[in-house]
Structure formats: C-alpha cells, structure tokens
Design a protein around this motif. Structure first.
Motif, mmCIF file in Angstrom:
data_model
loop_
_atom_site.group_PDB
_atom_site.id
_atom_site.type_symbol
_atom_site.label_atom_id
_atom_site.label_comp_id
_atom_site.label_asym_id
_atom_site.label_seq_id
_atom_site.Cartn_x
_atom_site.Cartn_y
_atom_site.Cartn_z
ATOM 1 N N MET A 186 0.828 -1.208 0.000
ATOM 2 C CA MET A 186 0.000 0.000 0.000
ATOM 3 C C MET A 186 0.865 1.262 0.000
ATOM 4 O O MET A 186 0.584 2.220 -0.740
ATOM 5 C CB MET A 186 -0.927 -0.010 1.208
ATOM 6 N N PHE A 187 1.901 1.274 0.805
ATOM 7 C CA PHE A 187 2.787 2.427 0.871
ATOM 8 C C PHE A 187 3.475 2.654 -0.473
ATOM 9 O O PHE A 187 3.544 3.783 -0.967
ATOM 10 C CB PHE A 187 3.827 2.234 1.970
ATOM 11 N N LEU A 188 3.979 1.572 -1.086
ATOM 12 C CA LEU A 188 4.650 1.701 -2.376
ATOM 13 C C LEU A 188 3.684 2.188 -3.445
ATOM 14 O O LEU A 188 4.046 3.017 -4.290
ATOM 15 C CB LEU A 188 5.249 0.356 -2.788
ATOM 16 N N PHE A 189 2.432 1.712 -3.392
ATOM 17 C CA PHE A 189 1.436 2.077 -4.396
ATOM 18 C C PHE A 189 1.151 3.578 -4.375
ATOM 19 O O PHE A 189 0.795 4.166 -5.399
ATOM 20 C CB PHE A 189 0.149 1.291 -4.144
ATOM 21 N N SER A 190 1.314 4.198 -3.214
ATOM 22 C CA SER A 190 1.108 5.649 -3.123
ATOM 23 C C SER A 190 2.284 6.430 -3.706
ATOM 24 O O SER A 190 2.159 7.610 -4.015
ATOM 25 C CB SER A 190 0.902 6.061 -1.660
ATOM 26 N N GLN A 191 3.425 5.771 -3.863
ATOM 27 C CA GLN A 191 4.620 6.431 -4.379
ATOM 28 C C GLN A 191 4.892 6.108 -5.840
ATOM 29 O O GLN A 191 5.308 6.972 -6.615
ATOM 30 C CB GLN A 191 5.840 6.028 -3.552
ATOM 31 N N VAL A 192 4.667 4.842 -6.203
ATOM 32 C CA VAL A 192 4.983 4.373 -7.552
ATOM 33 C C VAL A 192 3.792 3.593 -8.096
ATOM 34 O O VAL A 192 3.224 2.761 -7.398
ATOM 35 C CB VAL A 192 6.230 3.460 -7.544
ATOM 36 N N ASP A 209 -0.231 -5.922 -5.367
ATOM 37 C CA ASP A 209 0.788 -6.955 -5.186
ATOM 38 C C ASP A 209 1.679 -7.089 -6.424
ATOM 39 O O ASP A 209 2.886 -7.311 -6.314
ATOM 40 C CB ASP A 209 0.149 -8.296 -4.823
ATOM 41 N N MET A 210 1.075 -6.920 -7.629
ATOM 42 C CA MET A 210 1.873 -6.973 -8.851
ATOM 43 C C MET A 210 2.742 -5.712 -8.984
ATOM 44 O O MET A 210 3.862 -5.772 -9.487
ATOM 45 C CB MET A 210 0.956 -7.098 -10.069
ATOM 46 N N ASN A 211 2.202 -4.585 -8.545
ATOM 47 C CA ASN A 211 2.957 -3.332 -8.520
ATOM 48 C C ASN A 211 4.226 -3.510 -7.685
ATOM 49 O O ASN A 211 5.316 -3.071 -8.063
ATOM 50 C CB ASN A 211 2.074 -2.236 -7.932
ATOM 51 N N PHE A 212 4.085 -4.175 -6.539
ATOM 52 C CA PHE A 212 5.209 -4.426 -5.639
ATOM 53 C C PHE A 212 6.227 -5.356 -6.304
ATOM 54 O O PHE A 212 7.438 -5.131 -6.215
ATOM 55 C CB PHE A 212 4.689 -5.046 -4.336
ATOM 56 N N LEU A 252 5.087 5.070 -13.199
ATOM 57 C CA LEU A 252 4.854 6.463 -12.845
ATOM 58 C C LEU A 252 5.338 6.733 -11.427
ATOM 59 O O LEU A 252 4.963 6.015 -10.496
ATOM 60 C CB LEU A 252 3.356 6.800 -12.959
ATOM 61 N N GLN A 253 6.169 7.757 -11.276
ATOM 62 C CA GLN A 253 6.686 8.151 -9.962
ATOM 63 C C GLN A 253 5.870 9.335 -9.453
ATOM 64 O O GLN A 253 5.914 10.419 -10.033
ATOM 65 C CB GLN A 253 8.161 8.554 -10.077
ATOM 66 N N VAL A 260 0.327 11.203 -10.208
ATOM 67 C CA VAL A 260 0.386 11.401 -11.651
ATOM 68 C C VAL A 260 -0.802 10.708 -12.322
ATOM 69 O O VAL A 260 -1.052 9.531 -12.059
ATOM 70 C CB VAL A 260 1.708 10.846 -12.221
ATOM 71 N N PRO A 261 -1.575 11.426 -13.167
ATOM 72 C CA PRO A 261 -2.681 10.782 -13.899
ATOM 73 C C PRO A 261 -2.176 9.590 -14.696
ATOM 74 O O PRO A 261 -1.064 9.614 -15.237
ATOM 75 C CB PRO A 261 -3.179 11.902 -14.822
ATOM 76 N N ILE A 262 -2.981 8.570 -14.799
ATOM 77 C CA ILE A 262 -2.532 7.305 -15.371
ATOM 78 C C ILE A 262 -2.142 7.423 -16.837
ATOM 79 O O ILE A 262 -1.308 6.680 -17.330
ATOM 80 C CB ILE A 262 -3.618 6.227 -15.161
#
Length: 371
Positions: A186-192, A209-212, A252-253, A260-262
């Motif tokens: 969750m924390f990473l998803f808010s950043q990247v 989970d895939m984002n991670f 997206l960072q 950042v918009p998708i």
C-alpha cells in the motif's frame, strides 16, 4: 465402550482412533480413555499413552463443542468458556489417572508431556487474521485436538501435541507476514504506480501486489493484471507478453502531494509538453472530438503536463462534484476553441486568464475563453 487392546500397541492405536470416530458420530461432548492394557495387561504405561495419542491424532473427525473439559485434583470436571468457538478436547489426563500406581502415572504423564508443547501470542496477532484465516484457525484447533484459551487480557495460549501447535503458530506467523507485506504494498502504491497498456489502448493500473513485484523486479514467474490475465515480463524493454499479444508497461513516480494521472508520461519537471503518438488511443480520441466540429487537417496533438495547473483542476472538480447532485458530478465537458500560438504558450504555463472573459468571443456566453 468395551474394547480389547490385545496387549498390542498397534491395536491400541487403532482402538483409540475408532473411539474418537464413534464419539464424533454420536456428537458426544467429551470422552475419557483409560490406559488400555497398562494395568492387568502389563504394557509399559508410556507405550500405551503414546499409542493412544497417535490414534487420536489420526482420527479424521474432531469433537465439536465450545468448551474444554479438564480433570482437577479431586477427579471432578469443570468447563472453561473461550471467546473463540473451540472443540472439546479429549480428557487425556484419564489415561494417567487410571494407571495402577504413582510411578506408572508419572511415567505416562511424562510421556504425554514430551509429545506436547504450548505457544503464546497476543490479541493483536489474532486481530491481524482475516475471516478466512480465523476459520482456518478454528478448523486446525478442532482437527488437531488442541486447547486454545485466553489466559490474560493480553495473552492467548494454544496447547497440544507439538506438531499441531507448530501448525497454529505457523498460521499466525504467516498472517503477520501477510499484514506487513500488504502495508508495504500500500505504501509503495502511493509512491509508484506500474501500468499496463490494455487491449483497447487505455492504460490500466496493475494490482498492488503486482505493482510491488515489478518494483522489486521479482518477475520470474510473471505478473497478473486486474482482469486476471497472466503476462511474462521484459523489464529491460518495458514489455509484457502472453500467448497472443505483446503490450507496453510504464512506471509512474508520484510526488509527495501529487498522484500522476494514469495516462500521463512520467514527470521530471513541473511543466512538460508531450507529443502524442498518432497511433495511440489518446491521440485518436482527441482528434475524433476535434473533428466533430472542425474539418481542418490535424497536424499534431500535444499533451500539457502542468503539475500546478492539474492540482487546481482536480481541486475545482472535487468542489463541483461535492456541490452538485451525485448523478451530475462536476458536469464536465470537453470543448475546443481557437487562439493564437502566443496565447497557447501562456495558457500552458499560467492557465486561462479570466480577465479577458467576453473580449474575444461569446458564442457560448460569458466565460473564460483563450486570448
């Protein structure tokens, strides 16, 4: 039930298993098993105790109930309620109590204790379990004939055969690891934000989970998108493949105060102007909207990525959504208006200037028009 152990540990083990099955089928709330063949039969009490314990462990069905029966010093029984639905445990102390002398009882008790262990954990560890994990915990406590009880306001204990206690401890540990992993995701998803280009040309966010996994480059076994489609990944070329197609990935960072918009490209500056690919879905959508009222040839389409203006836009849009009826939302429409090249440069950096409202044209009424 009257049984004959035939002075044979394997027979005693089978009998113990059959006794538990019979009790389960009869919906009995408790059962006390004597030390079969340890008296007149002459078998070693520790051998008898071990055989009975092994037979109970192999029994397929648990005794279902919500309290634990134990034997006190006087031989009486008492029931202790717990906040989790628990099984009635087998009163294995009766094996010890039925032995003919103190020495035999001590040996059998020692044999039983060697096979047992305990594990304590806090209420917070219970709270971290999902509903499915709590159901699995109850199932394990039942099937493995364990005792689970609250011994203080901040401590729980599970007791029983070592193997069963280890399984419960592992379940709790796995739940704690899952909770930590989900917080990290969750924390990473808010950043990247990792995205995949969908079959219709629209960018889609990948699950947390895939984002991670992508961020950690842990993609040996591939990824799964939000629709459940599995992809193999080429991070070097930012490509994803399945049996029928190849598509593009992007990362997206986000800024600390701006997501950042998708459909944007990754930002490196506050203002960026991006030339759109003529084959992209975004280019075709903008062109189609423009051509509905203008027959001119489209030479180029650019996307303006201005972080400050985007913040203002999103804030105003949210304000209108909160003010209007939910079915109307912000009442947003996409409109086109001509202007000079010089004005375009000013609009990209500082937005539309409301001071010029009505000076250029008022076809749609007084409002904010380009210069």
């Amino acid at each position: 039930m009257h049984v004959c152990g035939e002075r044979n540990p394997e027979v005693i083990k089978t009998l113990a298993k059959q006794i538990v099955v019979q009790c389960d089928q009869g919906c009995y709330r408790s059962v006390a098993i004597p030390a079969i063949c340890a008296g007149q039969g002459g078998l070693d009490p520790s051998v008898v105790a071990k055989s009975i314990l092994e037979g109970i462990k192999d029994a397929p069905g648990p005794l279902l109930a919500t309290s634990v029966t134990t034997r006190g010093r006087s031989g009486s029984t008492r029931s202790t309620s717990h906040s989790l639905p628990l099984p009635v445990t087998l009163d294995l102390s009766s094996i010890v109590m039925s032995l003919p002398d103190t020495e035999s009882r001590a040996r059998a008790s020692a044999a039983y204790e060697v096979q047992c262990s305990t594990h304590t954990f806090s209420p917070d560890e219970i709270e971290c379990l999902t509903l499915d994990e709590k159901d699995l915990l109850r199932s394990k406590v039942n099937s493995l004939h364990l005792q689970l009880k609250e011994i203080s306001s901040n401590r729980w204990v599970v007791k029983g055969l070592k193997e069963g206690v280890s399984e419960v401890a592992m379940l709790i540990q796995d739940a704690l690891r899952r909770q930590v992993r989900e917080k990290d995701q969750m924390f990473l998803f808010s950043q990247v934000t990792w995205c995949i280009l969908g079959p219709r040309g629209n960018w889609q966010k990948l699950p947390k989970d895939m984002n991670f996994k992508l961020e950690k480059a842990d993609v040996i076994d591939g990824i799964v998108d939000a629709q459940g489609v599995k992809w193999t990944v080429d991070l070097k070329n930012m490509k994803a493949r399945n049996l029928t197609q190849v598509t593009t990935l992007k990362r997206l960072q986000n800024l600390s105060d701006f997501t950042v918009p998708i459909y944007w490209d990754n930002i490196t500056e506050t203002l960026e102007v991006i030339d759109l690919d003529q084959s992209s879905k975004e280019y075709q959508t903008v062109k189609m909207g423009f051509k509905t009222t203008v027959k001119k040839t489209v030479l180029k389409i650019q996307r303006i990525q201005n972080v400050n203006l985007r913040r203002l836009y999103e804030g105003r849009k949210t304000e209108l959504e909160n003010r209007n009826d939910t079915s109307v939302g912000a009442g947003e429409k996409i409109l086109y208006h001509g202007t000079s090249e010089e004005s375009c440069s000013l609009i990209k950096t500082s937005n539309f200037n409301r001071n010029f409202a009505g000076q250029n044209a008022t076809l749609y009424g007084h409002g904010t028009y380009p210069l």
